[in-house]
Enzyme design. Structure first.
Site, mmCIF file in Angstrom:
data_model
loop_
_atom_site.group_PDB
_atom_site.id
_atom_site.type_symbol
_atom_site.label_atom_id
_atom_site.label_comp_id
_atom_site.label_asym_id
_atom_site.label_seq_id
_atom_site.Cartn_x
_atom_site.Cartn_y
_atom_site.Cartn_z
ATOM 1 N N ASP A 191 0.607 0.502 3.680
ATOM 2 C CA ASP A 191 -0.143 0.470 2.422
ATOM 3 C C ASP A 191 -0.521 -0.971 2.132
ATOM 4 O O ASP A 191 0.347 -1.815 1.910
ATOM 5 C CB ASP A 191 0.708 1.036 1.277
ATOM 6 C CG ASP A 191 -0.061 1.042 -0.038
ATOM 7 O OD1 ASP A 191 -1.091 1.731 -0.110
ATOM 8 O OD2 ASP A 191 0.353 0.336 -0.975
ATOM 9 N N GLU A 275 -5.035 3.097 5.341
ATOM 10 C CA GLU A 275 -6.107 3.716 4.581
ATOM 11 C C GLU A 275 -7.409 2.983 4.812
ATOM 12 O O GLU A 275 -7.423 1.780 5.059
ATOM 13 C CB GLU A 275 -5.790 3.625 3.083
ATOM 14 C CG GLU A 275 -4.977 4.766 2.558
ATOM 15 C CD GLU A 275 -4.731 4.587 1.078
ATOM 16 O OE1 GLU A 275 -5.086 5.481 0.312
ATOM 17 O OE2 GLU A 275 -4.190 3.538 0.684
ATOM 18 N N ASP A 356 4.104 1.514 -3.754
ATOM 19 C CA ASP A 356 3.521 1.155 -2.459
ATOM 20 C C ASP A 356 4.278 1.803 -1.299
ATOM 21 O O ASP A 356 3.672 2.271 -0.341
ATOM 22 C CB ASP A 356 3.519 -0.372 -2.295
ATOM 23 C CG ASP A 356 2.695 -1.049 -3.375
ATOM 24 O OD1 ASP A 356 1.779 -0.384 -3.909
ATOM 25 O OD2 ASP A 356 2.964 -2.221 -3.690
#
Ligand SMILES: [Zn+2]
Length: 417
Positions: A191, A275, A356
């Protein structure tokens, strides 16, 4: 696969003049060819072929009074400049037809002497590395190089770049065979964050390095100073150069650091999931956004390059994936969380989450599920790269140089066990 190796160059004053002339000639040839293609299009004529253009804008042009000076530089960089134009057009056509993934690519644009970066490329005919360590460039001479690491073996081309801070670099392209690393069991979700650089699904944290924050502070100070200078004044020009230098320093420091981080992550993990970026970046101010975004896209690109080279997998989650809304313990979807919410308790199972770390775990789980469903996924784990994670071939025209001119993906090298 192609790797880039970049080194600092120290041309003499005379060589700088010759390089400036070569940049200029390559730019003129590029612009002339672009103008002819635009004109042909306007006139409804067929798309002019590269070989025909080359004859017109180089061979024939040299014989005219207005373009006679084209003969004063090597012909190789001029031909390469036309190749760049072809690449730019191909990228545009592929983007329009949907053959090329990623952001839409526009039509090639005219180059200007005021462009931030000037560059020319020499192929094997136009350069060689001398026994004394100097880089010989056709019609320019033997240029001093700082070989910050072992010189590349048998490079197929070299791009000479002048950056806005006034520094010269030689970026060599070398064709190498992939070196697959032994398969390891570990996989990891990442993340990318605001407070820490990244939080990993195993609970470890990659912090923003302090030296990078320092360099960024100096950059901000230089930018403030620039904004106070009178427009067009000599002091403004000076301040602008200072900003460019601070920018270059931040970029170099960040790149070295990113190489270290990505080499380690690819070495330790068989698959890395993260991501797609962007959305969260928009929430911050213009400077912060550019600084972070640049770092993030480089981080992703380096991971992809190193994964391709070493037989690892990089999976990119779609940006709509609700990594910070799902509970990684029970799968309950807990709804959107504003950025300032760093911890939350799951409404389904009551587990307390670090925002996170929970997101990183979700990214790992979703990435692994994706990979299992990918064609050939679980059977050939080392080649099943999710479609969206495959790296896109990049051209080397000026617009792309910003992203392609990096030190080789293998910087530092991943130690073989
Ligand atoms: Zn839960």
């Amino acid at each position: 696969m192609h790797l880039r190796y970049s080194y600092r160059l120290y041309p003499t004053a005379g060589q700088r003049t010759l390089l400036a002339r070569t940049f200029g000639c390559a730019r003129v040839v590029y612009n002339d060819a672009l103008a002819m293609r635009k004109e042909a299009r306007r006139a409804g004529q067929p798309y002019p072929r590269s070989t025909d253009l080359q004859k017109l804008v180089i061979t024939a042009a040299k014989k005219t009074a207005e373009r006679a000076w084209l003969a004063s530089v090597g012909v190789d960089p001029l031909i390469q400049s036309l190749r760049d134009l072809d690449t730019a057009y191909r990228n545009f056509f592929d983007s329009v037809s949907g053959k090329r993934a990623g952001r839409p690519v526009g039509l090639p644009r005219f180059k200007s002497r005021k462009d931030n970066r000037q560059s020319v490329r020499f192929t094997r005919n136009g350069f060689r590395i001398r026994g004394n360590g100097k880089l010989n460039l056709a019609k320019i001479g033997d240029v001093r190089v700082k070989w910050s690491r072992v010189p590349p073996a048998d490079p197929s081309s070299v791009t000479i770049v002048l950056d806005p801070a006034g520094r010269y670099h030689a970026s060599f392209v070398v064709d190498v065979e992939p070196e697959h690393l032994p398969v390891v069991p570990a996989e990891i979700g990442i993340d990318l964050g605001l407070t820490a650089y990244a939080v990993l699904s195993d609970g470890s944290v990659i912090d923003n390095p302090r030296f990078l924050r320092k360099a960024e502070k100096r950059l901000k100070a230089a930018q403030r100073e620039l904004s106070r200078k009178a427009k067009g004044s000599r002091n403004q020009a000076k301040a602008r150069r200072k900003v460019a230098k601070a920018h270059a320093k931040v970029a170099d420091t960040r790149r070295d650091w990113l190489h270290k981080q990505t080499t380690r992550l690819i070495g330790e993990n068989q698959a890395v999931y993260l991501e797609d970026l962007n959305v969260r970046g928009l929430a911050r101010g213009p400077l912060a956004k550019s600084v972070y975004d640049a770092g993030w896209s480089t981080f992703r690109r380096l991971l992809e390059e190193k994964a391709a080279r070493h037989g690892r997998t990089v999976g990119i989650m779609h940006r709509a994936f609700p990594s910070s809304q799902l509970c990684s313990a029970c799968g309950h979807r807990d709804g959107p969380k504003p950025l300032q919410v760093r911890e939350w308790a799951c409404g389904g199972c009551g587990v307390l989450h670090d925002r996170d770390l929970n997101a990183a775990r979700n990214i790992l789980a979703a990435g692994q599920a994706d990979r299992l469903n990918a064609p050939g996924g679980p059977v050939r784990p080392d080649v099943a790269i999710p479609r969206q994670a495959r790296s896109v071939e990049r051209g080397t025209h000026l617009g792309d140089l910003r992203t392609t001119d990096v030190r080789a993906a293998g910087a530092g090298g991943i130690p073989r066990p």
